[in-house]
Design an enzyme around this catalytic site. Structure first.
Site: not given
Ligand code: VAH
Length: 313
Positions: A144, A32-34, A140, A6, A10
């Site tokens: 977590k 990352d995925i992109r 989310y 990732g 951010q």
């Protein structure tokens, strides 16, 4: 070698750049995925990697002789409410893949981010204790809280050296955040400079724990450097830097942009924010590894405006 999962996110973007500054570009593999922004992509090795794919992850770990993984890939609170199944799959299966590699001694150390989102409406909102009632009401937050339990389990059962921080809302200028409830505190700076006005999706008096990105990156690196024996928490450490509401942030911005105006149009994210605490007790992190924030609201505001003005040229 360090592997960042990732790395285009951010936190991932700035964490990658910070770790490359310390260890050198070749010692930190970003994935990352992109692909990410040019600064990130130009700063060292990069791999397109879907962190939910265990085999692909193991191939990268073997190829680069990875011994530390920072798992920064996740779907944040607001987006996760729209895609619960995808959020659970992404947030949990990536963690299981990384914990398994550590259990099999293929890597030696893990950083995994938790969040103030683990707390729910029944958690004390002021001076939220390190250990307290946690009934998260968001996908989310549930992911977590469950992730924290798995981290503590793998540490206790298999001796896995996994370390974690409950990040508050993070404020940064380098990379746009994606899908968070606290992201109003980032958008507002861009809008203040562009239009002189901002419509907040959280109400004026919604006080939330926040932190400037440089403090979050430093806390992450300090925690990972700490002596394992000093760490009494293996679920995730509470962290507190500053607490403010949209109204208080607008006042801080007006000290630099006097005619800045804010309006309030709460949306579905208001209910998420209302379930979270306002101020966190982080005494355990201060005691165990010397945590100390450096950015308050005034310094954050001045830095954000200065950096965004410089970026605009
Ligand atoms: C979010 N920025 O808003 C993240 C973070 C506590 C907030 O988890 O979802």
């Amino acid at each position: 070698t360090i592997l960042i999962l990732g790395a285009c996110g951010q936190i991932g973007t700035e964490l990658t750049l910070a770790l490359r500054g310390i260890h050198g570009p070749e010692a930190v593999v970003a994935s990352d995925i992109r692909e990410g922004d040019s600064e990130l992509m130009g700063s060292g090795p990069f791999e397109i990697l879907d962190a939910t794919d265990a085999d692909a992850m193991e191939e990268v770990v073997v190829h680069y002789e990875v011994d530390e993984i920072y798992l920064m890939a996740a779907m944040l609170s607001a987006t996760a409410e729209k895609f619960p199944d995808r959020a659970w799959n992404l947030n949990m299966n990536t963690l299981f893949n990384v914990l398994k590699l550590a259990r099999e001694n293929k890597i030696s150390k893990i950083f995994w981010p938790s969040s103030i989102a683990v707390f729910g409406g029944t958690t004390p909102k002021e001076d939220t204790p390190q250990s307290t009632v946690m009934e998260p009401s968001t996908v989310y937050g549930i992911s977590k809280q469950s992730g924290e339990r798995w981290c503590a389990y793998y540490h206790r059962k298999f001796g896995v050296d996994v370390r974690s921080l409950r990040y508050p809302g993070l404020i940064s200028w380098k990379t746009q955040p994606g899908g968070g409830t606290t992201d109003y505190a980032v958008e507002i700076f861009h809008e203040a400079l562009k239009n002189g006005t901002y419509t907040s999706f959280l109400d004026r008096d919604t006080r939330l724990p926040m932190m400037y990105m440089d403090d979050a990156i430093r806390a992450t690196i300090e925690l990972m450097r700490a002596d394992a024996e000093a760490l009494s928490i293996r679920s995730s450490y509470n962290l507190q830097a500053m607490t403010f509401s949209p109204e208080e942030l607008a006042e801080a911005i007006r000290r630099e942009i006097p005619d800045f105006r804010i309006e309030y149009a709460p949306d579905f994210r208001q209910e998420i924010a209302d379930s979270w605490p306002s101020r966190i007790d982080d005494s355990q992190a201060r005691e165990d590894w010397g945590w100390q924030p450096e950015y308050d609201l005034q310094k954050t505001t001045a830095t954000m405006l200065a950096e965004l003005r410089a970026q605009a040229g």
